[in-house]
Design a protein around this motif. Structure first.
Motif, PDB file in Angstrom:
ATOM      1  N   TYR A   1       0.885  -1.109   0.030  1.00  0.00           N
ATOM      2  CA  TYR A   1       0.105   0.017  -0.010  1.00  0.00           C
ATOM      3  C   TYR A   1       0.864   1.085  -0.136  1.00  0.00           C
ATOM      4  O   TYR A   1       2.191   1.125   0.175  1.00  0.00           O
ATOM      5  CB  TYR A   1      -0.961  -0.064   1.267  1.00  0.00           C
ATOM      6  N   TYR A   2       0.199   2.432  -0.326  1.00  0.00           N
ATOM      7  CA  TYR A   2       1.033   3.494  -0.428  1.00  0.00           C
ATOM      8  C   TYR A   2       0.170   4.926   0.145  1.00  0.00           C
ATOM      9  O   TYR A   2      -1.177   4.723   0.088  1.00  0.00           O
ATOM     10  CB  TYR A   2       1.767   4.119  -1.523  1.00  0.00           C
ATOM     11  N   VAL A   3       0.807   5.881   0.862  1.00  0.00           N
ATOM     12  CA  VAL A   3      -0.035   6.776   1.224  1.00  0.00           C
ATOM     13  C   VAL A   3      -0.087   7.850   0.185  1.00  0.00           C
ATOM     14  O   VAL A   3       0.775   8.760  -0.251  1.00  0.00           O
ATOM     15  CB  VAL A   3       0.732   7.395   2.394  1.00  0.00           C
ATOM     16  N   MET A   4      -1.646   8.157  -0.346  1.00  0.00           N
ATOM     17  CA  MET A   4      -1.721   9.124  -1.076  1.00  0.00           C
ATOM     18  C   MET A   4      -1.401  10.495  -0.676  1.00  0.00           C
ATOM     19  O   MET A   4      -0.836  11.495  -1.190  1.00  0.00           O
ATOM     20  CB  MET A   4      -3.103   9.054  -1.749  1.00  0.00           C
ATOM     21  N   GLN A   5      -1.707  10.822   0.617  1.00  0.00           N
ATOM     22  CA  GLN A   5      -1.617  12.008   1.283  1.00  0.00           C
ATOM     23  C   GLN A   5      -1.640  11.658   2.859  1.00  0.00           C
ATOM     24  O   GLN A   5      -2.670  10.991   3.186  1.00  0.00           O
ATOM     25  CB  GLN A   5      -2.280  13.128   0.790  1.00  0.00           C
ATOM     26  N   GLY A   6      -0.847  12.423   3.616  1.00  0.00           N
ATOM     27  CA  GLY A   6      -0.856  11.999   4.997  1.00  0.00           C
ATOM     28  C   GLY A   6       0.658  12.915   5.595  1.00  0.00           C
ATOM     29  O   GLY A   6       1.409  13.179   5.250  1.00  0.00           O
TER      30      GLY A   6
ATOM     31  N   GLY B   1      -6.647  17.380  10.373  1.00  0.00           N
ATOM     32  CA  GLY B   1      -5.137  17.593  10.261  1.00  0.00           C
ATOM     33  C   GLY B   1      -4.339  16.593   9.986  1.00  0.00           C
ATOM     34  O   GLY B   1      -3.181  16.576   9.632  1.00  0.00           O
ATOM     35  N   PHE B   2      -4.643  15.415  10.569  1.00  0.00           N
ATOM     36  CA  PHE B   2      -3.696  14.282  10.637  1.00  0.00           C
ATOM     37  C   PHE B   2      -4.374  13.035   9.777  1.00  0.00           C
ATOM     38  O   PHE B   2      -3.658  11.983   9.746  1.00  0.00           O
ATOM     39  CB  PHE B   2      -3.301  13.796  11.942  1.00  0.00           C
ATOM     40  N   ALA B   3      -5.282  13.412   9.205  1.00  0.00           N
ATOM     41  CA  ALA B   3      -6.013  12.296   8.166  1.00  0.00           C
ATOM     42  C   ALA B   3      -5.180  11.724   7.349  1.00  0.00           C
ATOM     43  O   ALA B   3      -4.126  12.363   6.703  1.00  0.00           O
ATOM     44  CB  ALA B   3      -7.527  12.869   7.739  1.00  0.00           C
ATOM     45  N   MET B   4      -5.429  10.732   6.814  1.00  0.00           N
ATOM     46  CA  MET B   4      -4.603   9.765   5.849  1.00  0.00           C
ATOM     47  C   MET B   4      -5.516   9.183   4.771  1.00  0.00           C
ATOM     48  O   MET B   4      -6.473   8.638   5.119  1.00  0.00           O
ATOM     49  CB  MET B   4      -3.791   8.893   6.500  1.00  0.00           C
ATOM     50  N   ASP B   5      -5.198   9.281   3.650  1.00  0.00           N
ATOM     51  CA  ASP B   5      -5.826   8.509   2.466  1.00  0.00           C
ATOM     52  C   ASP B   5      -4.642   7.543   2.167  1.00  0.00           C
ATOM     53  O   ASP B   5      -3.565   7.572   1.738  1.00  0.00           O
ATOM     54  CB  ASP B   5      -5.870   9.540   1.278  1.00  0.00           C
ATOM     55  N   ILE B   6      -5.068   6.077   1.935  1.00  0.00           N
ATOM     56  CA  ILE B   6      -4.158   4.932   1.509  1.00  0.00           C
ATOM     57  C   ILE B   6      -4.999   4.240   0.351  1.00  0.00           C
ATOM     58  O   ILE B   6      -6.046   4.040   0.309  1.00  0.00           O
ATOM     59  CB  ILE B   6      -4.394   3.928   2.831  1.00  0.00           C
ATOM     60  N   SER B   7      -3.998   3.928  -0.458  1.00  0.00           N
ATOM     61  CA  SER B   7      -4.333   3.406  -1.607  1.00  0.00           C
ATOM     62  C   SER B   7      -3.227   1.995  -1.807  1.00  0.00           C
ATOM     63  O   SER B   7      -2.510   1.803  -1.085  1.00  0.00           O
ATOM     64  CB  SER B   7      -4.243   4.015  -2.974  1.00  0.00           C
ATOM     65  N   LYS B   8      -3.945   0.907  -2.648  1.00  0.00           N
ATOM     66  CA  LYS B   8      -2.903  -0.208  -2.755  1.00  0.00           C
ATOM     67  C   LYS B   8      -2.236  -0.227  -4.171  1.00  0.00           C
ATOM     68  O   LYS B   8      -2.800   0.496  -5.199  1.00  0.00           O
ATOM     69  CB  LYS B   8      -3.909  -1.269  -2.784  1.00  0.00           C
ATOM     70  N   LEU B   9      -1.379  -0.832  -4.081  1.00  0.00           N
ATOM     71  CA  LEU B   9      -0.391  -1.016  -5.358  1.00  0.00           C
ATOM     72  C   LEU B   9      -0.419  -2.477  -5.963  1.00  0.00           C
ATOM     73  O   LEU B   9      -0.453  -3.363  -5.342  1.00  0.00           O
ATOM     74  CB  LEU B   9       1.125  -0.819  -5.099  1.00  0.00           C
ATOM     75  N   TYR B  10      -0.594  -2.432  -7.402  1.00  0.00           N
ATOM     76  CA  TYR B  10      -0.493  -3.589  -8.073  1.00  0.00           C
ATOM     77  C   TYR B  10       1.071  -4.249  -8.106  1.00  0.00           C
ATOM     78  O   TYR B  10       1.955  -3.260  -7.727  1.00  0.00           O
ATOM     79  CB  TYR B  10      -0.821  -3.617  -9.421  1.00  0.00           C
ATOM     80  N   GLY B  11       1.377  -5.617  -8.620  1.00  0.00           N
ATOM     81  CA  GLY B  11       2.787  -5.874  -8.710  1.00  0.00           C
ATOM     82  C   GLY B  11       3.692  -4.960  -9.393  1.00  0.00           C
ATOM     83  O   GLY B  11       4.654  -4.939  -9.228  1.00  0.00           O
ATOM     84  N   THR B  12       2.976  -4.279 -10.354  1.00  0.00           N
ATOM     85  CA  THR B  12       4.064  -3.339 -11.199  1.00  0.00           C
ATOM     86  C   THR B  12       4.299  -2.070 -10.659  1.00  0.00           C
ATOM     87  O   THR B  12       4.852  -1.381 -11.265  1.00  0.00           O
ATOM     88  CB  THR B  12       3.172  -3.456 -12.596  1.00  0.00           C
ATOM     89  N   GLY B  13       3.647  -1.795  -9.346  1.00  0.00           N
ATOM     90  CA  GLY B  13       4.156  -0.750  -8.630  1.00  0.00           C
ATOM     91  C   GLY B  13       2.984   0.414  -9.039  1.00  0.00           C
ATOM     92  O   GLY B  13       3.360   1.643  -8.635  1.00  0.00           O
ATOM     93  N   ASN B  14       2.044   0.360  -9.848  1.00  0.00           N
ATOM     94  CA  ASN B  14       0.905   1.300  -9.935  1.00  0.00           C
ATOM     95  C   ASN B  14      -0.380   0.941  -9.207  1.00  0.00           C
ATOM     96  O   ASN B  14      -0.394  -0.008  -8.955  1.00  0.00           O
ATOM     97  CB  ASN B  14       0.734   1.569 -11.410  1.00  0.00           C
ATOM     98  N   ARG B  15      -1.227   2.083  -8.861  1.00  0.00           N
ATOM     99  CA  ARG B  15      -2.234   1.842  -7.853  1.00  0.00           C
ATOM    100  C   ARG B  15      -3.413   1.576  -8.893  1.00  0.00           C
ATOM    101  O   ARG B  15      -4.591   0.911  -8.510  1.00  0.00           O
ATOM    102  CB  ARG B  15      -2.527   3.056  -7.455  1.00  0.00           C
ATOM    103  N   ALA B  16      -3.429   1.627 -10.241  1.00  0.00           N
ATOM    104  CA  ALA B  16      -4.551   1.168 -11.246  1.00  0.00           C
ATOM    105  C   ALA B  16      -4.004   0.589 -12.576  1.00  0.00           C
ATOM    106  O   ALA B  16      -2.985   0.821 -12.867  1.00  0.00           O
ATOM    107  CB  ALA B  16      -5.403   2.315 -11.335  1.00  0.00           C
TER     108      ALA B  16
END
Length: 333
Positions: free
Chosen positions: A136-141, A160-175
């Motif tokens: 996973y990676y942090v989109m913003q935080g 102020g401390f909220a975080m958005d999280i997304s996931k990565l495929y094996g190729t390193g991209n989120r989509a």
């Protein structure tokens, strides 16, 4: 429809990275002093793009390719420079020097702000990471506006401390693509969200439709969401798939228990998990209504005028680590 920010950020990342490499290698320098001046600005720009670049729109692995290429280009440039005849003295026109110093200063400031974004209160809440397995990676935080722009610029107190999280495929991209219109093309869509703490579900909303990527729901901004009352704090998680939240309001929840499926409902341009920790909240509606008389129902989202949405955003860690923009979290359970 929203502006295609994914395309802008993705292509801008690739373009700036490429121009940084080309300028470093092909620029002609009148002397070593000018080379050092240019290199300092180039290095600051390279570090900036490495840290802030929208690599997930392309591939997170490309940031490391860029780093290796930058080091290689620098070595070749130094070798080429050592064989070049001596040129003119001086650094060039004053405006050239001024621009290089201004660029370097700006990039250094932003890089410093990136690392400053890791500073937080020593009393941060420790949570369990809300996903079972994957990268996973942090989109913003983070703790400043540079690494956490949308949340802190919208409401420093609430997000102020909220975080958005997304996931990565094996190729390193989120989509599959820069910004596909099918939510199923995003790695995180449908991923099971786990409770990051033990507590009680005090709010569950599970009726908001899924957005087409690039569109926003400006009425039900939180979309499908869950608020968990834990020991001394609340955890707010948002943007689940409609009818795919597994807990009921009032239900006792254990850390690691499945909560629902990550989606793209509410004020969300693409599938991700929004998570926030709140302290200093109201404990019941009567106290909230008394304290906030005249303010409640002053905005169009009246449904959020509820004591369960109150509180001040507080820093939190996952398994003891505080994360910021573009950090990668790899989970193996």
């Amino acid at each position: 429809m929203a502006l295609p920010m994914a395309y802008i950020i993705g292509y801008a990342t690739a373009l700036v990275a490429l121009l940084t490499l080309i300028r470093l290698y092909f620029k002609k320098y009148r002397n070593n002093k000018q080379f050092v001046l240019h290199f300092l600005g180039s290095l600051a720009c390279a570090v900036f793009i490495f840290l802030f670049g929208g690599w997930a729109y392309l591939s997170m692995y490309l940031r490391w390719v860029f780093l290796v290429l930058y080091i290689a280009v620098f070595v070749f440039t130094v070798i080429k420079r050592s064989k070049a005849p001596k040129g003119k003295h001086g650094l060039g026109a004053w405006y050239y020097v001024f621009f290089r110093l201004l660029l370097t200063t700006a990039m250094v400031f932003l890089v410093m702000m990136y690392f400053n974004g890791s500073d937080h209160d020593s009393g941060a809440v420790s949570l369990r990471f809300p996903f079972r397995e994957g990268k996973y990676y942090v989109m913003q935080g983070g703790s400043n506006r540079v690494v956490n722009p949308a949340h802190r610029n919208y409401s420093l107190q609430k997000y102020g401390f909220a975080m958005d999280i997304s996931k990565l495929y094996g190729t390193g991209n989120r989509a599959h693509g820069m910004m596909p219109l099918n939510v199923r093309d995003y790695a995180i869509y449908g991923d099971t969200v786990l409770s990051p703490c033990s507590g009680k579900a005090i709010m569950v909303v599970d009726t908001v439709h899924t957005n087409i990527p690039g569109h926003y729901n400006i009425v039900n901004v939180h979309g499908n969401h869950v608020i968990i009352q834990c020991n001394g704090y609340r955890v707010f998680m948002a943007h689940f798939i409609k009818n795919r939240i597994f807990v009921k309001e009032g239900q006792t929840i254990k850390a690691g228990q499945p909560i629902g499926l990550s989606g793209n409902s509410g004020f969300s341009a693409e599938p991700h998990l929004h998570i926030n920790v709140l302290k200093d909240y109201y404990s019941d509606q009567a106290d909230y209504a008394t304290e906030k008389a005249g303010e409640i129902s002053s905005h169009k989202n009246h449904s959020y005028d509820d004591y369960r949405y109150t509180g001040t955003s507080s820093p939190f860690t996952f398994d003891g680590r505080f994360y910021v923009m573009n950090d990668i979290i790899e989970v193996k359970r």
